[in-house]
Design a protein around this motif. Structure first.
Motif, mmCIF file in Angstrom:
data_model
loop_
_atom_site.group_PDB
_atom_site.id
_atom_site.type_symbol
_atom_site.label_atom_id
_atom_site.label_comp_id
_atom_site.label_asym_id
_atom_site.label_seq_id
_atom_site.Cartn_x
_atom_site.Cartn_y
_atom_site.Cartn_z
ATOM 1 N N LEU A 204 -10.563 1.248 33.490
ATOM 2 C CA LEU A 204 -9.874 2.636 33.769
ATOM 3 C C LEU A 204 -9.233 2.531 35.110
ATOM 4 O O LEU A 204 -10.222 3.000 36.022
ATOM 5 C CB LEU A 204 -10.884 3.538 33.451
ATOM 6 C CG LEU A 204 -10.435 5.066 33.597
ATOM 7 C CD1 LEU A 204 -9.342 5.403 32.132
ATOM 8 C CD2 LEU A 204 -11.611 6.023 33.283
ATOM 9 N N THR A 205 -8.249 2.017 35.295
ATOM 10 C CA THR A 205 -7.489 1.962 36.694
ATOM 11 C C THR A 205 -7.339 3.297 37.399
ATOM 12 O O THR A 205 -7.066 3.135 38.482
ATOM 13 C CB THR A 205 -6.207 1.054 36.553
ATOM 14 O OG1 THR A 205 -5.425 1.633 35.458
ATOM 15 C CG2 THR A 205 -6.498 -0.509 36.061
ATOM 16 N N ILE B 197 -13.094 12.647 18.028
ATOM 17 C CA ILE B 197 -14.794 12.274 18.222
ATOM 18 C C ILE B 197 -14.844 11.514 19.254
ATOM 19 O O ILE B 197 -16.082 11.595 20.022
ATOM 20 C CB ILE B 197 -15.088 11.516 16.524
ATOM 21 C CG1 ILE B 197 -15.025 12.730 15.436
ATOM 22 C CG2 ILE B 197 -16.550 10.979 16.817
ATOM 23 C CD1 ILE B 197 -15.198 11.990 14.130
ATOM 24 N N MET B 198 -14.168 10.537 19.397
ATOM 25 C CA MET B 198 -14.263 9.651 20.759
ATOM 26 C C MET B 198 -14.296 10.612 22.100
ATOM 27 O O MET B 198 -14.954 10.224 22.766
ATOM 28 C CB MET B 198 -13.150 8.715 20.886
ATOM 29 C CG MET B 198 -12.992 7.863 22.206
ATOM 30 S SD MET B 198 -11.459 6.886 22.486
ATOM 31 C CE MET B 198 -10.498 8.159 22.650
ATOM 32 N N HIS B 199 -13.153 11.502 22.046
ATOM 33 C CA HIS B 199 -13.289 12.243 23.381
ATOM 34 C C HIS B 199 -14.609 13.183 23.389
ATOM 35 O O HIS B 199 -15.125 13.283 24.546
ATOM 36 C CB HIS B 199 -11.947 13.192 23.360
ATOM 37 C CG HIS B 199 -10.800 12.658 23.905
ATOM 38 N ND1 HIS B 199 -10.536 12.442 24.807
ATOM 39 C CD2 HIS B 199 -9.777 12.028 23.115
ATOM 40 C CE1 HIS B 199 -9.384 11.897 24.914
ATOM 41 N NE2 HIS B 199 -8.955 11.571 23.837
ATOM 42 N N MET B 200 -14.930 13.628 22.460
ATOM 43 C CA MET B 200 -16.125 14.403 22.258
ATOM 44 C C MET B 200 -17.563 13.546 22.699
ATOM 45 O O MET B 200 -18.179 13.948 23.607
ATOM 46 C CB MET B 200 -16.583 15.017 20.904
ATOM 47 C CG MET B 200 -17.829 15.934 20.878
ATOM 48 S SD MET B 200 -18.200 16.670 19.129
ATOM 49 C CE MET B 200 -18.462 15.428 18.265
ATOM 50 N N ARG C 31 -14.782 0.971 27.529
ATOM 51 C CA ARG C 31 -14.031 -0.276 26.579
ATOM 52 C C ARG C 31 -13.584 0.410 25.316
ATOM 53 O O ARG C 31 -12.414 0.215 24.961
ATOM 54 C CB ARG C 31 -15.024 -1.190 26.316
ATOM 55 C CG ARG C 31 -14.340 -2.403 25.781
ATOM 56 C CD ARG C 31 -14.963 -3.517 25.183
ATOM 57 N NE ARG C 31 -15.938 -3.339 24.235
ATOM 58 C CZ ARG C 31 -17.172 -3.280 23.979
ATOM 59 N NH1 ARG C 31 -17.990 -3.676 25.036
ATOM 60 N NH2 ARG C 31 -17.699 -3.107 22.777
ATOM 61 N N ARG C 32 -14.190 1.446 24.556
ATOM 62 C CA ARG C 32 -13.852 1.963 23.462
ATOM 63 C C ARG C 32 -12.763 2.970 23.952
ATOM 64 O O ARG C 32 -11.514 2.854 23.015
ATOM 65 C CB ARG C 32 -14.924 2.875 22.728
ATOM 66 C CG ARG C 32 -15.779 1.840 22.232
ATOM 67 C CD ARG C 32 -16.868 2.578 21.466
ATOM 68 N NE ARG C 32 -18.112 1.960 20.960
ATOM 69 C CZ ARG C 32 -19.104 2.299 20.698
ATOM 70 N NH1 ARG C 32 -19.455 3.446 20.763
ATOM 71 N NH2 ARG C 32 -20.030 1.559 20.189
ATOM 72 N N TYR C 33 -12.715 3.705 24.837
ATOM 73 C CA TYR C 33 -11.798 4.520 25.229
ATOM 74 C C TYR C 33 -10.509 3.771 25.507
ATOM 75 O O TYR C 33 -9.354 4.175 24.957
ATOM 76 C CB TYR C 33 -12.269 5.420 26.359
ATOM 77 C CG TYR C 33 -11.365 6.168 26.992
ATOM 78 C CD1 TYR C 33 -10.889 7.357 26.491
ATOM 79 C CD2 TYR C 33 -10.785 6.154 28.379
ATOM 80 C CE1 TYR C 33 -10.034 8.501 26.976
ATOM 81 C CE2 TYR C 33 -9.902 7.021 28.905
ATOM 82 C CZ TYR C 33 -9.639 8.254 28.203
ATOM 83 O OH TYR C 33 -8.797 8.878 28.856
ATOM 84 N N LYS C 34 -10.528 2.784 26.130
ATOM 85 C CA LYS C 34 -9.424 1.857 26.522
ATOM 86 C C LYS C 34 -8.594 1.358 25.409
ATOM 87 O O LYS C 34 -7.505 1.357 25.101
ATOM 88 C CB LYS C 34 -9.598 0.825 27.446
ATOM 89 C CG LYS C 34 -8.499 -0.025 27.908
ATOM 90 C CD LYS C 34 -8.686 -0.965 28.895
ATOM 91 C CE LYS C 34 -7.585 -1.804 29.436
ATOM 92 N NZ LYS C 34 -7.998 -2.904 30.419
#
Length: 186
Positions: free
Chosen positions: A32-33, A139-142, A87-90
């Protein structure tokens, strides 16, 4: 990116503080740059060390915690959880980049019932910016923000949806469709 490290109930020491700062700087910027900052809080509870790590991104707060009898291991435990979330977020951000240009007033009501006497109602009203997301992204954001519930505009149906975890479990997620359609604001 600014990293704040604090210790509660014990002497943090410069080597532990430097270790944490270096790992957070390298690990967060890998995924996350555009991270705004990070806070790491260590506390001693009995013979265990408890670590909370919070990374502030432009979109959300990403939280994780860890516990161990060693402060280094407690931090590593919490930071491995943060790294996995980042990593999942990216990976998911690479796939989808859509955001609704609408916002709404959202009132959160919390009812506290007492065995006798009137019920107390707490109301908090705040303006939130809704994102247009798929169910998987919501779901990822939560999960990234460690929230019990999340409000979003469903990408497939263009309707307001609310998801929440049932009984604070990680396995069961409930989707509430409000039948409220949205149009993009100019």
């Amino acid at each position: 990116m600014k990293v704040t490290v604090s210790g509660h109930g014990f002497d943090l020491g410069s080597s532990l503080s430097e270790y944490i700062t270096d790992r957070v700087l390298l690990g967060v910027q890998k995924y996350l740059t555009q991270a705004l900052g990070a806070r790491v809080s260590l506390s001693k509870e009995g013979r265990f060390f408890h670590v909370d790590v919070i990374v502030n991104s432009p979109i959300s707060l990403i939280k994780a915690s860890g516990e161990s009898s060693d402060p280094y291991l407690a931090f590593d435990n919490a930071f491995s959880k943060i790294s996995l979330k980042l990593r999942r977020y990216k990976d998911r951000l690479k796939e989808h980049k859509s955001e609704a240009k609408c916002s709404m007033k959202f009132a959160l009501h919390h009812h506290e019932y007492k065995t006798q006497g009137p019920r107390a109602i707490l109301v908090k009203e705040e303006k939130i910016h809704l994102r247009q997301l798929s169910l998987e992204e919501a779901i990822m954001h939560m999960d990234l923000m460690a929230l019990p519930a999340f409000v979003f505009i469903n990408l497939e149906t263009n309707k307001l949806n609310i998801i929440h975890k049932e009984d604070n479990t990680k396995e069961t997620i409930v989707l509430l469709d409000t039948n409220q359609e949205f149009k993009e604001a100019d």
